[in-house]
Design an enzyme around this catalytic site. Sequence first.
Site, PDB file in Angstrom:
ATOM      1  N   CYS A 121       0.836  -1.211   0.000  1.00  0.00           N
ATOM      2  CA  CYS A 121       0.000   0.000   0.000  1.00  0.00           C
ATOM      3  C   CYS A 121       0.873   1.264   0.000  1.00  0.00           C
ATOM      4  O   CYS A 121       1.552   1.550   0.984  1.00  0.00           O
ATOM      5  CB  CYS A 121      -0.905  -0.048   1.228  1.00  0.00           C
ATOM      6  SG  CYS A 121      -1.794   1.470   1.596  1.00  0.00           S
ATOM      7  N   CYS A 163       0.110   3.765   2.740  1.00  0.00           N
ATOM      8  CA  CYS A 163       0.582   3.229   4.028  1.00  0.00           C
ATOM      9  C   CYS A 163       2.069   3.527   4.210  1.00  0.00           C
ATOM     10  O   CYS A 163       2.496   3.934   5.291  1.00  0.00           O
ATOM     11  CB  CYS A 163       0.362   1.715   4.095  1.00  0.00           C
ATOM     12  SG  CYS A 163      -1.371   1.202   4.005  1.00  0.00           S
TER      13      CYS A 163
END
Length: 102
Positions: free
Chosen positions: A31, A34
């Site tokens: 991600c 993230c």
Amino acid sequence: MAVKTVTGASFNNEVLQANLPVLVDFYADWCGPCRMLRPTLEQISDERNDVIVAAVNIDENPELADVFGISSIPCVILFKNGAEADRSIGLVPKESLEALLG
């Protein structure tokens, strides 16, 4: 203090039974947002001694993602006294996370 890695096996002890509030980042290695949020979490962890910052990899701990209804990541949940107090979804600025902490 570094961001603490938490797993399904350690979650109860490290988060739910913690003496301090715990800011938990639910993330995945793949991600992008993230990965972009991680330095902010590390900065908060380094600057504050009144909160524990932890991280849960949802690919390695899918049961925790299910328990807490994680459908979008990054998802940061603030736990106080063993219960969810607040949550933030998506890539947010440091000020938004600081606001969660009060």
